[in-house]
Design a protein around this motif. Structure first.
Motif, mmCIF file in Angstrom:
data_model
loop_
_atom_site.group_PDB
_atom_site.id
_atom_site.type_symbol
_atom_site.label_atom_id
_atom_site.label_comp_id
_atom_site.label_asym_id
_atom_site.label_seq_id
_atom_site.Cartn_x
_atom_site.Cartn_y
_atom_site.Cartn_z
ATOM 1 N N LEU A 143 -84.715 -39.109 -12.961
ATOM 2 C CA LEU A 143 -84.645 -37.648 -12.998
ATOM 3 C C LEU A 143 -85.259 -37.119 -14.287
ATOM 4 O O LEU A 143 -84.952 -37.617 -15.380
ATOM 5 N N PRO A 144 -86.146 -36.120 -14.224
ATOM 6 C CA PRO A 144 -86.678 -35.521 -15.461
ATOM 7 C C PRO A 144 -85.554 -34.926 -16.306
ATOM 8 O O PRO A 144 -84.576 -34.383 -15.780
ATOM 9 N N VAL A 145 -85.695 -35.021 -17.604
ATOM 10 C CA VAL A 145 -84.635 -34.563 -18.508
ATOM 11 C C VAL A 145 -84.372 -33.062 -18.337
ATOM 12 O O VAL A 145 -83.223 -32.612 -18.383
ATOM 13 N N GLU A 146 -85.440 -32.287 -18.119
ATOM 14 C CA GLU A 146 -85.246 -30.831 -17.999
ATOM 15 C C GLU A 146 -84.510 -30.433 -16.732
ATOM 16 O O GLU A 146 -84.073 -29.287 -16.599
ATOM 17 N N ARG A 147 -84.355 -31.362 -15.777
ATOM 18 C CA ARG A 147 -83.621 -31.071 -14.545
ATOM 19 C C ARG A 147 -82.255 -31.745 -14.514
ATOM 20 O O ARG A 147 -81.616 -31.810 -13.464
ATOM 21 N N ALA A 148 -81.798 -32.237 -15.638
ATOM 22 C CA ALA A 148 -80.538 -32.973 -15.683
ATOM 23 C C ALA A 148 -79.337 -32.093 -15.957
ATOM 24 O O ALA A 148 -78.221 -32.604 -16.111
ATOM 25 N N GLY A 149 -79.527 -30.787 -16.038
ATOM 26 C CA GLY A 149 -78.405 -29.887 -16.278
ATOM 27 C C GLY A 149 -77.992 -29.771 -17.719
ATOM 28 O O GLY A 149 -76.924 -29.223 -18.016
ATOM 29 N N LEU A 150 -78.802 -30.267 -18.633
ATOM 30 C CA LEU A 150 -78.497 -30.170 -20.059
ATOM 31 C C LEU A 150 -78.924 -28.815 -20.598
ATOM 32 O O LEU A 150 -79.795 -28.150 -20.019
ATOM 33 N N PRO A 151 -78.323 -28.346 -21.691
ATOM 34 C CA PRO A 151 -78.791 -27.107 -22.315
ATOM 35 C C PRO A 151 -80.274 -27.191 -22.646
ATOM 36 O O PRO A 151 -80.814 -28.277 -22.935
ATOM 37 N N ALA A 152 -80.963 -26.051 -22.612
ATOM 38 C CA ALA A 152 -82.418 -26.038 -22.802
ATOM 39 C C ALA A 152 -82.814 -26.617 -24.144
ATOM 40 O O ALA A 152 -83.800 -27.375 -24.247
ATOM 41 N N GLU A 153 -82.056 -26.307 -25.191
ATOM 42 C CA GLU A 153 -82.433 -26.816 -26.500
ATOM 43 C C GLU A 153 -82.232 -28.325 -26.595
ATOM 44 O O GLU A 153 -82.979 -29.038 -27.270
ATOM 45 N N VAL A 154 -81.233 -28.864 -25.883
ATOM 46 C CA VAL A 154 -81.011 -30.311 -25.874
ATOM 47 C C VAL A 154 -82.128 -31.015 -25.117
ATOM 48 O O VAL A 154 -82.669 -32.040 -25.556
ATOM 49 N N ALA A 155 -82.521 -30.457 -23.960
ATOM 50 C CA ALA A 155 -83.615 -31.055 -23.183
ATOM 51 C C ALA A 155 -84.919 -31.026 -23.972
ATOM 52 O O ALA A 155 -85.708 -31.990 -23.941
ATOM 53 N N GLU A 156 -85.146 -29.938 -24.713
ATOM 54 C CA GLU A 156 -86.360 -29.859 -25.524
ATOM 55 C C GLU A 156 -86.325 -30.880 -26.655
ATOM 56 O O GLU A 156 -87.360 -31.487 -26.991
ATOM 57 N N ALA A 157 -85.148 -31.078 -27.254
ATOM 58 C CA ALA A 157 -85.032 -32.073 -28.324
ATOM 59 C C ALA A 157 -85.317 -33.488 -27.804
ATOM 60 O O ALA A 157 -86.026 -34.280 -28.448
ATOM 61 N N PHE A 158 -84.801 -33.810 -26.624
ATOM 62 C CA PHE A 158 -85.098 -35.116 -26.024
ATOM 63 C C PHE A 158 -86.587 -35.258 -25.745
ATOM 64 O O PHE A 158 -87.182 -36.331 -25.942
ATOM 65 N N SER A 159 -87.202 -34.179 -25.292
ATOM 66 C CA SER A 159 -88.642 -34.234 -24.994
ATOM 67 C C SER A 159 -89.455 -34.483 -26.253
ATOM 68 O O SER A 159 -90.430 -35.248 -26.239
ATOM 69 N N ARG A 160 -89.079 -33.842 -27.381
ATOM 70 C CA ARG A 160 -89.787 -34.072 -28.645
ATOM 71 C C ARG A 160 -89.589 -35.505 -29.135
ATOM 72 O O ARG A 160 -90.430 -36.037 -29.860
ATOM 73 N N MET A 161 -88.475 -36.118 -28.723
ATOM 74 C CA MET A 161 -88.216 -37.504 -29.108
ATOM 75 C C MET A 161 -88.963 -38.482 -28.204
ATOM 76 O O MET A 161 -88.862 -39.700 -28.391
ATOM 77 N N GLY A 162 -89.692 -37.953 -27.208
ATOM 78 C CA GLY A 162 -90.434 -38.820 -26.303
ATOM 79 C C GLY A 162 -89.630 -39.313 -25.125
ATOM 80 O O GLY A 162 -90.075 -40.217 -24.404
ATOM 81 N N LEU A 163 -88.461 -38.724 -24.906
ATOM 82 C CA LEU A 163 -87.593 -39.119 -23.785
ATOM 83 C C LEU A 163 -87.849 -38.156 -22.627
ATOM 84 O O LEU A 163 -87.398 -37.011 -22.650
ATOM 85 N N ARG A 164 -88.598 -38.610 -21.644
ATOM 86 C CA ARG A 164 -88.980 -37.752 -20.525
ATOM 87 C C ARG A 164 -88.051 -37.927 -19.313
ATOM 88 O O ARG A 164 -87.885 -36.994 -18.522
ATOM 89 N N ARG A 165 -87.442 -39.096 -19.150
ATOM 90 C CA ARG A 165 -86.599 -39.389 -17.998
ATOM 91 C C ARG A 165 -85.157 -39.581 -18.453
ATOM 92 O O ARG A 165 -84.883 -40.007 -19.588
#
Length: 472
Positions: free
Chosen positions: A171-193
């Motif tokens: 599941l993509p991180v942005e669709r996991a139900g996490l707060p937007a700022e948390v999903a963006e932080a994971f994305s900057r860390m290179g965590l896409r799934r």
């Protein structure tokens, strides 16, 4: 436990469309502040004009013309969600509206009653389509995973925790139900799934993010339980439809009336009850409401029958003023007992149960036009049957075939020429207590045409033979 999530991605638009009888008209649902109105959803005809969700109303007006704009009130959407919860309650005792635009229901204990999941799912989709609602359905081992997976899947059925976890890995991180700022932080860390996030040490996540992030991830995996408030059906049905314009004809009221009746039938199915009386309020722009009461002699819940009964009461009604809104209230909800029918019933398509025919006649002709008959404890034929309420029980026990099925309103003189006497006389002496004393000898006779009748001689005033009735 096994949980199903039914997501309604176009609930606001479907709420409007299900109340309209012009599906081919371009329509847009708008929202936002007055200074900047935005199109939130559009139907297929509006999409064909080039309109898209997210456009400003000003840009949409510049791009195309001839489409309608509707703003849906949150109260109306909440009313539809309550109706959906009542509908789902017939399939599961654990139904929750925890998430907006979605239903959660525990189906693990319902599969034995409603069949395997593919058949169960097909039934859910069919009934939701009849209610005018589009849906996405996902099954998972816990409610949080079912809701999150519904963001990107439809028809997915994961019947064990391991299958649920495997599906969450991709599941993509942005669709996991996490707060937007948390999903963006994971994305900057290179965590896409999501699987990459779940592979991180819990201590590392706890140092970088709040405890709510780890709680949500644990609930996704079923390690912690999500506290849900389960739906409890109300004791009455009260629904209201706002019409698009003032309506002056009965014909224009039939479509919203059918929609209200269908909603009532879905509500009754969820509560496993019927309705015996309901009220239809025709709300006018000015003046008091016009009240139409519909009463049944027995509890019913079939939508088609309830609609025909309400239609039969509505059409003879004189509407004093244009109707602005339609409201249906049902508070008398007794238990419903289905009728027993034969396995091989002849002419099932043409046959109609007596109860339905009776209610249709009452709706068309009036409550007093159809009455029942009750046997009275009186041997005088003209007094042995009395009008009574439907379902009333008599107290006079008679042998089958001893009395004719058709009694004449008044006895008629019968010629004795060619008559055949079929048995001895039966003497009836009764009525001395109420002034209607009779002394008669009754005979079963047969005419030259083969007709069998019931005739008598009056012993108090000897004279001709009088015909009382005919046997079938």
């Amino acid at each position: 436990m096994l949980w199903a999530c039914i997501l309604f991605p176009q609930l606001a638009l479907d709420t409007v469309l299900r109340e309209r009888d012009d599906p081919d008209t371009p329509l847009a649902v708008i929202g936002g502040p007055t200074q900047r109105r935005v199109l939130q959803a559009v139907n297929a005809p509006a999409r064909a004009l080039g309109l898209r969700a997210g456009q400003t109303l000003t840009a949409a007006r510049a791009l195309a013309d001839g489409f309608s704009c509707v703003e849906v009130e949150p109260a109306r959407i909440d009313q539809v969600q309550q109706l959906l919860a009542a509908w789902a309650y017939r399939f599961s005792a654990q139904v929750s509206l925890h998430y907006p635009r979605a239903l959660l229901l525990e189906i693990g204990s319902s599969l034995q009653l409603f069949g395997p999941w593919p058949a169960f799912e097909a039934r859910l989709r069919q009934e939701l389509a009849e209610l005018g609602l589009r849906q996405r359905i996902v099954v998972a081992s816990n409610p949080v995973a079912a809701r999150i997976l519904a963001n990107g899947h439809d028809g997915l059925a994961l019947t064990c925790p391991q299958a649920t976890r495997d599906s969450l890995q991709h599941l993509p991180v942005e669709r996991a139900g996490l707060p937007a700022e948390v999903a963006e932080a994971f994305s900057r860390m290179g965590l896409r799934r999501l699987g990459q996030v779940l592979a991180l040490p819990r201590e590392a996540l706890a140092r970088r993010f709040s405890a709510q992030v780890q709680l949500h991830l644990d609930q996704l995996l079923g390690l912690r339980t999500l506290g849900l408030d389960f739906y409890q059906p109300p004791d009455r049905f009260d629904a209201r439809l706002e019409l698009n314009f003032d309506v002056e004809s009965h014909q224009a009221l039939l479509f919203p009336l059918r929609r209200l009746i269908n909603d009532l039938a879905a509500f009754l199915g969820g509560r496993d009850c019927g309705v015996q009386r309901f009220e239809l309020h025709l709300e006018h722009a000015e003046g008091p409401d016009t009240l139409l009461k519909v009463g049944l002699l027995a509890a019913e819940r079939e939508a088609a029958m309830l609609f025909e009964l309400a239609r039969g009461r509505l059409e003879p009604l004189r509407i004093p003023a244009p109707v602005r809104n339609l409201r249906l209230v049902a508070a008398d909800l007794p238990p419903f007992v289905p009728q027993h029918q034969a396995l091989f019933e002849a002419r099932a398509q043409q046959a109609q149960p007596w109860e339905q025919l009776r209610e249709r006649l009452r709706a068309r002709l009036g409550d007093d036009a159809v009455t029942g008959l009750c046997a009275a404890a009186d041997h005088r034929p003209e007094c042995a049957w009395q009008p009574a309420e439907q379902g009333a029980q008599g107290h006079l026990v008679m042998a089958p075939g001893s009395r004719p099925g058709w009694l004449l309103a008044e006895p008629q003189v019968l010629s004795e020429v060619g008559l055949q006497w079929l048995g001895p006389a039966e003497r009836i002496e009764s009525g001395w207590w109420d002034g209607g004393d009779v002394r008669r000898d009754y005979y079963r006779v047969q005419t030259r045409d083969g007709l069998r009748g019931w005739a008598f001689r009056d012993l108090a005033a000897p004279g001709p033979l009088w015909l009382q009735g005919w046997f079938a």
